[in-house]
Design a protein around this motif. Structure first.
Motif, mmCIF file in Angstrom:
data_model
loop_
_atom_site.group_PDB
_atom_site.id
_atom_site.type_symbol
_atom_site.label_atom_id
_atom_site.label_comp_id
_atom_site.label_asym_id
_atom_site.label_seq_id
_atom_site.Cartn_x
_atom_site.Cartn_y
_atom_site.Cartn_z
ATOM 1 N N VAL A 108 5.581 0.756 19.755
ATOM 2 C CA VAL A 108 5.749 -0.404 18.882
ATOM 3 C C VAL A 108 7.040 -0.238 18.094
ATOM 4 N N GLU A 109 7.863 -1.274 18.101
ATOM 5 C CA GLU A 109 9.125 -1.230 17.368
ATOM 6 C C GLU A 109 8.851 -1.316 15.870
ATOM 7 N N THR A 110 9.188 -0.243 15.144
ATOM 8 C CA THR A 110 9.040 -0.228 13.694
ATOM 9 C C THR A 110 10.398 0.024 13.059
ATOM 10 N N SER A 111 10.509 -0.360 11.799
ATOM 11 C CA SER A 111 11.768 -0.173 11.082
ATOM 12 C C SER A 111 11.949 1.298 10.708
ATOM 13 N N VAL A 112 13.200 1.739 10.668
ATOM 14 C CA VAL A 112 13.509 3.116 10.290
ATOM 15 C C VAL A 112 13.345 3.242 8.775
ATOM 16 N N SER A 113 12.607 4.239 8.337
ATOM 17 C CA SER A 113 12.346 4.402 6.918
ATOM 18 C C SER A 113 12.256 5.876 6.574
ATOM 19 N N ALA A 114 12.612 6.201 5.344
ATOM 20 C CA ALA A 114 12.520 7.585 4.871
ATOM 21 C C ALA A 114 11.075 7.928 4.532
ATOM 22 N N PRO A 115 10.717 9.205 4.543
ATOM 23 C CA PRO A 115 9.369 9.593 4.124
ATOM 24 C C PRO A 115 9.121 9.276 2.656
ATOM 25 N N LEU A 116 7.863 9.275 2.292
ATOM 26 C CA LEU A 116 7.491 9.049 0.903
ATOM 27 C C LEU A 116 7.956 10.223 0.044
ATOM 28 N N VAL A 164 0.836 -1.207 0.000
ATOM 29 C CA VAL A 164 0.000 0.000 0.000
ATOM 30 C C VAL A 164 0.866 1.250 0.000
ATOM 31 N N LEU A 165 1.864 1.314 0.870
ATOM 32 C CA LEU A 165 2.714 2.496 0.936
ATOM 33 C C LEU A 165 3.626 2.598 -0.290
ATOM 34 N N SER A 166 4.029 1.478 -0.864
ATOM 35 C CA SER A 166 4.845 1.520 -2.080
ATOM 36 C C SER A 166 4.060 2.139 -3.231
ATOM 37 N N ASP A 167 2.814 1.728 -3.390
ATOM 38 C CA ASP A 167 1.979 2.328 -4.439
ATOM 39 C C ASP A 167 1.770 3.818 -4.185
ATOM 40 N N LEU A 168 1.578 4.177 -2.915
ATOM 41 C CA LEU A 168 1.366 5.584 -2.585
ATOM 42 C C LEU A 168 2.622 6.403 -2.868
ATOM 43 N N GLU A 169 3.780 5.837 -2.597
ATOM 44 C CA GLU A 169 5.035 6.540 -2.862
ATOM 45 C C GLU A 169 5.238 6.747 -4.355
ATOM 46 N N LEU A 170 4.921 5.743 -5.156
ATOM 47 C CA LEU A 170 5.066 5.871 -6.608
ATOM 48 C C LEU A 170 4.140 6.960 -7.144
ATOM 49 N N LEU A 171 2.901 6.980 -6.657
ATOM 50 C CA LEU A 171 1.971 8.020 -7.091
ATOM 51 C C LEU A 171 2.470 9.400 -6.720
ATOM 52 N N MET A 223 11.068 10.776 -0.894
ATOM 53 C CA MET A 223 12.445 11.167 -0.630
ATOM 54 C C MET A 223 13.447 10.282 -1.339
ATOM 55 N N LEU A 224 13.080 9.031 -1.630
ATOM 56 C CA LEU A 224 13.986 8.090 -2.273
ATOM 57 C C LEU A 224 13.435 7.690 -3.632
ATOM 58 N N ALA A 225 14.311 7.169 -4.493
ATOM 59 C CA ALA A 225 13.880 6.749 -5.825
ATOM 60 C C ALA A 225 12.913 5.580 -5.753
ATOM 61 N N CYS A 226 13.089 4.723 -4.760
ATOM 62 C CA CYS A 226 12.189 3.589 -4.601
ATOM 63 C C CYS A 226 12.071 3.301 -3.112
ATOM 64 N N TRP A 227 10.844 3.446 -2.570
ATOM 65 C CA TRP A 227 10.660 3.247 -1.141
ATOM 66 C C TRP A 227 10.249 1.813 -0.865
ATOM 67 N N GLU A 228 10.825 1.215 0.182
ATOM 68 C CA GLU A 228 10.376 -0.079 0.669
ATOM 69 C C GLU A 228 10.963 -0.298 2.051
ATOM 70 N N ALA A 229 10.140 -0.822 2.951
ATOM 71 C CA ALA A 229 10.569 -1.115 4.313
ATOM 72 C C ALA A 229 9.776 -2.312 4.806
ATOM 73 N N ALA A 241 3.079 -0.815 8.539
ATOM 74 C CA ALA A 241 4.301 -0.316 7.908
ATOM 75 C C ALA A 241 4.278 1.191 7.984
ATOM 76 N N GLY A 242 5.443 1.774 8.162
ATOM 77 C CA GLY A 242 5.530 3.227 8.286
ATOM 78 C C GLY A 242 6.576 3.801 7.359
ATOM 79 N N ALA A 243 6.335 5.004 6.878
ATOM 80 C CA ALA A 243 7.274 5.720 6.014
ATOM 81 C C ALA A 243 7.619 7.043 6.671
ATOM 82 N N GLY A 244 8.701 7.027 7.450
ATOM 83 C CA GLY A 244 9.142 8.247 8.117
ATOM 84 C C GLY A 244 8.218 8.725 9.210
ATOM 85 N N HIS A 245 7.336 7.864 9.707
ATOM 86 C CA HIS A 245 6.345 8.287 10.675
ATOM 87 C C HIS A 245 6.712 7.798 12.071
#
Length: 505
Positions: free
Chosen positions: A406-414, A354-361, A416-422, A388-392
């Motif tokens: 809740v322990e979440t993985s460190v990720s850049a905001p939508l 879901v967040l990957s599609d949102l980042e591409l859009l 910011m990167l050429a291809c987001w995934e976490a 899943a979180g994107a910089g949140h």
């Protein structure tokens, strides 16, 4: 022999020149001393061929020096002393207007400006109480009435008087309150007025005022904005000098009020638009209770939340924030939220997708903008959450036995990167535990460094009384008031605040 008149003339011209430089000379023209040329000292052209032509002096020459002043009566004040007193009065008036307008300019809200207008006007006209009514014909919405020294019940009594019998009603409903109109309404002795409305007489006797002085809040630039009325306990009226000063002050105050009125109207519109782009009500899903709290900044921000039912009795929860503020950020927030809802319906069981599609859009349609987001796929029957979180910021789990992030993985905001995934994170809740999702505005409004803001949030969640833990709305309110004490949760701030609480049965 000392030429007092020449010295005084130099000081008067110097003051008038300084007043012209300050743009307020017209405010005191009525006090300027009249001066007539002295025919005895005027230059006479030579007589030619028996004629005596009158030739005006060139424009660049200095004005004739006036003759000596008349001899004062024995024991009377000298002319120089009189003019010095007049000059001192002008300087005092300038100083007073400067101080009052400076105080008014420092007000940042409409209510504060109205109170300052009433206080300053009362001091200028020598009154103790008053009221101001804002009722612009151009701005939508009901009028605003604010009183000085008048309680709500007193204002209610005044509103029972027929509108046309009140000074502000005459100014607002007739041409008297328009630029170039009557300009002021003076009632020096209400009870001596045979034409006074009987209800007005009754209310004046009940409230204890015997005279009034009213001015319209109007200028050529702003049009008619409202009217201000000051009330006297005894028969009285301001003299000419006080009227002139309060007229100048009210003219400036009207322009300031017009700016604040437009600003407040814009803020209200932005708040309404932002609220309309968010869920009007949260869904009802078996096994989970939901509550949300949203505070919009004065310029309108891009923080948002969402909760939507998904197939197989699942529930999707989302919070996010778009960079920037103002109408463009609000519009981008609406587009992003609508897109996430579509992706959540199609592939909500995989929050990373879901967040990957949102980042591409976001990257394709708005390359200059970034956003943070968090999406959680909840299965209430199993009390299982996959997110899943994107910089949140990470969610907060609040229960009887534990209060932890809740322990979440460190990720850049939508964006910011050429291809987001976490990677996603999966956890289970205990019966009666609440998952609290929030935006960074809650932390930023504290004014503390992020580590201290997180500690304050954790302490607020851990301190939720046991009697409130069964209601997710009460949990969210307690956290909001504790993290932002002293009413800061209700005040306008530069950051939006969003809290979304989900309590699992």
């Amino acid at each position: 022999m000392l030429d007092i008149s020449s010295r005084v003339r130099v000081h008067v011209e110097t003051l008038l020149a300084a007043q012209n430089d300050m743009g307020v000379c017209d405010a005191f023209q009525q006090y300027a001393p009249a001066r007539k040329p002295d025919a005895m000292n005027a230059p006479h052209p030579p007589k030619v061929a028996g004629t005596d032509p009158t030739i005006p002096p060139p424009a660049h020459t200095a004005a004739p020096v006036p003759g000596p002043p008349p001899v004062p009566a024995p024991g009377g004040p000298a002319p120089g002393a009189l003019l010095q007193d007049r000059l001192a009065g002008w300087v005092s008036d300038l100083t007073t207007l400067h101080e009052l307008t400076e105080r008014l300019a420092r007000t940042r809200t409409l209510d504060a400006a109205l109170q300052e207008l009433l206080r300053a006007g009362a001091a200028l006209v020598g009154a103790r109480r008053g009221l101001v009514v804002l009722e612009s014909g151009d701005a939508p919405g009901p009028g605003t009435t604010v009183g000085l020294g008048l309680a709500r019940a007193d204002l209610g009594h005044i509103e029972t008087v027929p509108r046309g019998a009140l000074p502000y009603g005459r100014l607002l409903d007739t041409a008297a309150g328009l630029p170039g109109g009557e300009g002021e309404i003076v009632h020096p002795d209400l009870f001596a007025d045979d034409g006074l409305d009987p209800r007005h007489r009754e209310v004046a006797a009940r409230l204890g005022y015997a005279a009034s002085y009213a001015l319209p809040l109007t200028t050529e630039a702003t049009g008619r904005l409202g009217a201000a009325v000051w009330l006297y306990d005894e028969p009285a009226e301001p003299h000419e000098r006080r009227r002139h000063l309060v007229g100048l002050y009210v003219r400036y105050a009207t322009e300031h009020l017009a700016r604040l009125t437009e600003l407040e109207y814009t803020r209200a519109c932005m708040t309404t638009i932002a609220e309309e782009l968010l869920p009007s009500r949260l869904p009802r899903v078996t096994g989970v209770q939901l509550a949300a709290r949203h505070r919009t900044g004065p310029r309108g921000g891009g923080d948002w939340y969402d909760a939507l039912p998904l197939p197989d009795a699942a529930l999707g929860l989302a919070v996010g924030s778009v960079t920037g503020s103002g109408p463009s950020a609000v519009a981008a927030m609406g587009r992003l939220r609508a897109s996430l809802r579509a992706y959540a319906v199609m592939e909500g069981e995989d929050p990373v997708a879901v967040l990957s599609d949102l980042e591409l859009l976001l990257r394709l349609t708005e390359p200059a903008r970034s956003a943070t987001a968090l999406f959680a796929y909840c299965e209430p029957a199993l009390r299982k959450v996959t997110l899943a979180g994107a910089g949140h910021s990470p969610p907060l789990l609040i229960g009887e036995r534990r209060t932890e992030f809740v322990e979440t993985s460190v990720s850049a905001p939508l964006g910011m990167l050429a291809c987001w995934e976490a990677p996603s994170v999966e956890f289970e809740t205990e019966p009666g535990e609440t998952v609290l999702l929030y935006t960074d505005g809650l932390l930023h409004r504290t004014g503390d460094p992020m580590d201290r803001a997180f500690a304050r949030l954790h302490a607020a969640a851990a301190g939720v009384p046991r009697t409130l833990r069964r209601d997710p709305g009460a949990v969210a309110d307690h956290v909001l008031r504790t993290v932002l004490p002293d009413g800061l949760d209700m005040e306008d701030g530069t950051e939006d605040v969003v809290l979304l609480a989900a309590r699992f049965d």
